[in-house]
Design a protein around this motif. Structure first.
Motif, PDB file in Angstrom:
ATOM      1  N   GLY A  16     -57.549  -6.351  63.278  1.00 17.17           N
ATOM      2  CA  GLY A  16     -58.385  -5.787  62.227  1.00 17.17           C
ATOM      3  C   GLY A  16     -59.862  -5.862  62.553  1.00 17.17           C
ATOM      4  N   HIS A  17     -60.259  -6.842  63.371  1.00 15.92           N
ATOM      5  CA  HIS A  17     -61.647  -6.923  63.816  1.00 15.92           C
ATOM      6  C   HIS A  17     -62.005  -5.682  64.640  1.00 15.92           C
ATOM      7  N   ALA A 115     -55.354 -12.528  57.831  1.00 20.28           N
ATOM      8  CA  ALA A 115     -55.032 -12.108  59.193  1.00 20.28           C
ATOM      9  C   ALA A 115     -54.064 -13.079  59.864  1.00 20.28           C
ATOM     10  N   GLY A 116     -54.248 -14.380  59.629  1.00 23.14           N
ATOM     11  CA  GLY A 116     -53.377 -15.364  60.262  1.00 23.14           C
ATOM     12  C   GLY A 116     -51.920 -15.226  59.852  1.00 23.14           C
ATOM     13  N   PRO A 117     -51.618 -15.206  58.542  1.00 23.62           N
ATOM     14  CA  PRO A 117     -50.234 -14.996  58.129  1.00 23.62           C
ATOM     15  C   PRO A 117     -49.659 -13.662  58.627  1.00 23.62           C
ATOM     16  N   ARG A 118     -50.475 -12.624  58.624  1.00 17.46           N
ATOM     17  CA  ARG A 118     -50.019 -11.312  59.116  1.00 17.46           C
ATOM     18  C   ARG A 118     -49.583 -11.411  60.572  1.00 17.46           C
ATOM     19  N   SER A 170     -55.367  -4.516  53.730  1.00 13.03           N
ATOM     20  CA  SER A 170     -54.361  -3.482  53.488  1.00 13.03           C
ATOM     21  C   SER A 170     -52.976  -3.913  53.942  1.00 13.03           C
ATOM     22  N   GLN A 171     -52.904  -4.853  54.887  1.00 13.47           N
ATOM     23  CA  GLN A 171     -51.617  -5.300  55.418  1.00 13.47           C
ATOM     24  C   GLN A 171     -51.324  -6.759  55.060  1.00 13.47           C
ATOM     25  N   PRO A 202     -52.589  -0.254  63.172  1.00 12.77           N
ATOM     26  CA  PRO A 202     -51.161  -0.420  63.471  1.00 12.77           C
ATOM     27  C   PRO A 202     -50.593  -1.635  62.751  1.00 12.77           C
ATOM     28  N   ASP A 203     -49.352  -1.498  62.286  1.00 11.80           N
ATOM     29  CA  ASP A 203     -48.718  -2.583  61.550  1.00 11.80           C
ATOM     30  C   ASP A 203     -47.638  -3.290  62.352  1.00 11.80           C
TER      31      ASP A 203
END
Length: 209
Positions: A16-17, A115-118, A170-171, A202-203
């Motif tokens: 995401g960065h 971001a970490g859990p994602r 968003s994710q 991208p997911d």
């Protein structure tokens, strides 16, 4: 003034960065090319990349002879260089201070809390409940901040604050933080994604060729 040659963005696609930088490049209609690094394979530690960023981190932007790292710093550069005086970057002291507040959250709570859990979920690792708790605190804060607002800084148009926060947010659901309890955040994400020139984050991690 448009760049005389395509800008280069060194990135990891799922980051995401990196996405926030690519998003602004696209929204501004600037010519750019992406160069993907696989951080899991240590490509960020190669000498040729360390010559660009000794910290071995992405994103890195190359604009002619200028080399910049840190996603939020790159956002400020692009807005000031290619869209000076625009809605992306507030010009008043209070607006700039509010923007910096969101940059701090993007560099702070957003990373470990969302971001970490994602990323853990993406690579099949256990998701930290403590990290999720941080993420919920941030999402609760954002939901409250968006009361009566379309954008994080208010006003009628988006700013760099929205770009800094939207990708990972968003994710959040990937990391066990669904946005269904947050209708204002969900509506805000949809507004950002509806901007002309929006590029998706991208997911999932791309499989090696």
């Amino acid at each position: 003034m448009a760049p005389t040659q395509a800008l280069k963005l060194y990135r990891m696609a799922i980051s995401g960065h990196c996405h926030r930088v690519e998003l602004l490049l696209s929204l501004l209609g600037l010519p750019y090319e992406t160069l993907d690094l696989d951080l899991r394979q240590g490509e960020q530690r190669r000498p040729e990349f360390l010559a660009l960023n000794a910290l071995g981190q992405v994103p890195v932007l190359v604009d002619g002879d200028l080399v910049l790292s840190d996603s939020n710093a790159i956002l400020v550069y692009l807005a000031q260089r290619y869209a000076p005086g625009s809605h992306w970057m507030p010009q008043d002291p209070a607006g700039q201070a509010r923007l910096q507040r969101w940059f701090s959250l993007a560099a702070g709570m957003l990373g470990p809390g969302v971001a970490g859990p994602r990323f853990a979920a993406m690579i099949g690792q256990p998701v930290s409940e403590a990290a999720q708790a941080t993420g919920r605190r941030l999402l609760d804060f954002m939901e409250a901040e968006l009361q009566g607002r379309d954008w994080l800084l208010g006003g009628t148009e988006p700013s760099l604050a929205d770009l800094a926060m939207v990708g990972y947010t968003s994710q959040a659901g990937i990391g066990g933080l669904p946005l269904s309890p947050y209708p204002r955040i969900s509506a805000w994400v949809a507004r950002v994604q509806a901007l002309p020139g929006y590029v998706p984050l991208p997911d999932r991690i791309a499989e090696a060729a």
